[in-house]
Design a protein around this motif. Structure first.
Motif, PDB file in Angstrom:
ATOM      1  N   PHE A  76      28.631  52.103  31.951  1.00 33.29           N
ATOM      2  CA  PHE A  76      27.936  51.006  32.632  1.00 33.29           C
ATOM      3  C   PHE A  76      26.606  51.436  33.233  1.00 33.29           C
ATOM      4  N   HIS A  77      26.245  52.707  33.112  1.00 32.37           N
ATOM      5  CA  HIS A  77      24.983  53.183  33.676  1.00 32.37           C
ATOM      6  C   HIS A  77      23.795  52.850  32.784  1.00 32.37           C
ATOM      7  N   ASP A 135      39.937  49.001  28.962  1.00 35.34           N
ATOM      8  CA  ASP A 135      40.889  48.819  30.056  1.00 35.34           C
ATOM      9  C   ASP A 135      40.238  49.258  31.368  1.00 35.34           C
ATOM     10  N   GLU A 136      40.623  48.600  32.458  1.00 37.28           N
ATOM     11  CA  GLU A 136      40.174  48.973  33.802  1.00 37.28           C
ATOM     12  C   GLU A 136      38.659  48.883  33.969  1.00 37.28           C
ATOM     13  N   TYR A 137      37.993  47.964  33.242  1.00 41.76           N
ATOM     14  CA  TYR A 137      36.531  47.910  33.364  1.00 41.76           C
ATOM     15  C   TYR A 137      36.048  47.530  34.766  1.00 41.76           C
ATOM     16  N   PRO A 138      36.789  46.733  35.566  1.00 39.59           N
ATOM     17  CA  PRO A 138      36.306  46.494  36.938  1.00 39.59           C
ATOM     18  C   PRO A 138      36.195  47.790  37.753  1.00 39.59           C
ATOM     19  N   MET A 190      32.810  52.341  39.956  1.00 42.42           N
ATOM     20  CA  MET A 190      32.435  53.751  39.899  1.00 42.42           C
ATOM     21  C   MET A 190      30.932  53.885  39.684  1.00 42.42           C
ATOM     22  N   ALA A 191      30.370  53.010  38.828  1.00 39.45           N
ATOM     23  CA  ALA A 191      28.924  53.033  38.595  1.00 39.45           C
ATOM     24  C   ALA A 191      28.169  52.606  39.849  1.00 39.45           C
ATOM     25  N   ARG A 192      28.672  51.581  40.522  1.00 45.24           N
ATOM     26  CA  ARG A 192      28.014  51.100  41.748  1.00 45.24           C
ATOM     27  C   ARG A 192      28.004  52.202  42.814  1.00 45.24           C
TER      28      ARG A 192
END
Length: 438
Positions: free
Chosen positions: A330-331, A346-349, A354-356
């Motif tokens: 997501f970076h 899976d677990e994308y939220p 983690m990116a935030r």
């Protein structure tokens, strides 16, 4: 051996035949104390609780004295049953009781003084706060002499750090130095699963502090040396300013921010802790800068090894390793297709958070993050329903471009502009491609 001692040994054998350990406490000392004594009293130590002792010896009564589980009187002999030390994490010398409060009293009566080593007898117990002073004092402090208290159960060292992190309290100085001195023994005697039982009780919001305390006490260096070594690995914190920091410090900073959006997410926070471990193995200095190619994939492999060593369940290992492996997804500035691939994970939220947290920890701009967050809202729209206003031929006609890969790139940029709401009609699309070409 006198008959009372024979009877005491017989009781111990009865208890052991029922599946519980038992022995006569410091038999030699008790023999000396009973010489010329008319009151025969013997102390036993056993693993069995009161209800089990009562099944074996129906005449016992519950003990009212300090630490006494049960009391048995037969003829002119009194037998006291004390609990056995069953702590896996106690020092070997503390595993066998050599003195009890009752024996201390008899020693004082016979000899008039008590040897210093017997001044504070230890009676095992199971209370969570046993071994600690009241935390209302505002510090985390071992009761009694810190070194001696810790010897009785080295797990108290980990528990003290857990209390300090969860209650946001400092560790009293003598307690702290006793933990630091005993680091190697804590690692020697406390099983990894017992350490993890304490660690799992650390709130996600406070885990950064707990890990910091593990590091400062040198426990982390023996428990997870791969993480401790990150304190010697340097990275660029912010490319705009050129500021540097250790990878370990960045990990701590990121752990502080992660629970802000996903509170109570213990495993997500633990994944953040492991997120940079791959950099230790992929670090390369070239052209005056550090690079960490494939650090996420390598980090997932190292994390699997670490978590296996710490006795995690297989499904928990798979979860954390999945998050570590895909954390960088997501970076990047993602295209529509990239966003759809990301949403399929899976677990994308958790990966988003983690990116935030990483962006917050670095203090860099949210440009790519905000771009992806805007695009992810459109990911629910079927891909076939999102087409640019102009196809390749129409783009070449409007711009007089010749066939080639640049036409496809221009088509992608047009689609981005449509998704972002900058282009809303064919006429605007023609103006966009002509302007983009220029």
């Amino acid at each position: 051996m006198t008959q009372p001692f024979k009877d005491a040994v017989g009781m111990c054998k009865t208890i052991m035949r029922n599946g519980f350990d038992a022995y006569v406490v410091n038999a030699q000392l008790q023999r000396e104390l009973l010489e010329d004594s008319t009151d025969i009293e013997l102390d036993l130590a056993c693993e069995a609780p009161f209800d089990e002792i009562q099944r074996m010896f129906p005449n016992v009564s519950e003990g009212s004295e300090r630490g006494v589980i049960a009391l048995l009187k037969e003829a002119d002999v009194t037998y006291r049953f004390y609990p056995i030390d069953v702590e896996d994490a106690s020092h070997p010398e503390e595993s066998i009781a050599r003195i009890t409060p009752h024996l201390l009293k008899r020693m004082e009566e016979k000899y008039g003084s008590i040897p210093p080593q017997y001044a504070c007898p230890y009676v095992p117990g199971s209370e969570t706060y046993e071994g600690f002073e009241d935390i209302a004092t505002g510090v985390i402090k071992f009761s009694g002499i810190p070194d001696q208290t810790l010897r009785r159960n080295y797990l108290l060292g980990i528990r003290a750090l857990r209390f300090a992190a969860n209650y946001d309290l400092p560790v009293e100085k003598n307690t702290w130095i006793s933990i630091v001195k005993a680091t190697s023994r804590i690692l020697d005697y406390v099983p990894s699963h017992s350490i993890m039982e304490e660690w799992r009780k650390v709130e996600a919001e406070n885990m950064w502090r707990f890990v910091e305390l593990l590091f400062d006490s040198m426990i982390l260096h023996g428990l997870v040396p791969e993480l401790a070594a990150l304190s010697r690995c340097i990275q660029i914190k912010n490319e705009d300013t050129g500021e540097e920091q250790t990878v370990f410090q960045h990990t701590i900073d990121t752990m502080r921010h992660y629970p802000e959006e996903l509170p109570y997410d213990w495993f997500g926070t633990f994944a953040v802790l492991c997120s940079n471990v791959g950099k230790l193995y992929t670090a390369e200095f070239s052209n005056d800068t550090w690079t960490f190619n494939q650090s996420c994939r390598v980090g997932a492999k190292v994390t699997r090894k670490i978590m296996g060593r710490l006795s995690f369940l297989p499904q928990d290992i798979d979860l954390v390793c999945h998050l570590v492996k895909h954390q960088q997804f997501f970076h990047n500035l993602l295209t529509d297709r990239g966003i759809r691939r990301f949403r399929a994970l899976d677990e994308y939220p958790r990966l988003i958070e983690m990116a935030r947290a990483d962006v917050k920890g670095r203090g860099i701009a949210f440009t790519a993050f905000n771009h992806n967050m805007k695009w992810i809202e459109r990911a629910d729209t079927p891909e076939q329903m999102i087409e640019p206003f102009l196809n390749g031929n129409e783009i070449m006609e409007a711009t007089s471009l010749k066939p080639g890969p640049h036409v496809g790139l221009l088509r992608d940029e047009l689609l981005k502009a449509q998704i972002e709401g900058k282009v809303n009609s064919v006429e605007e699309a023609i103006d966009f491609v002509r302007g983009y070409k220029m």
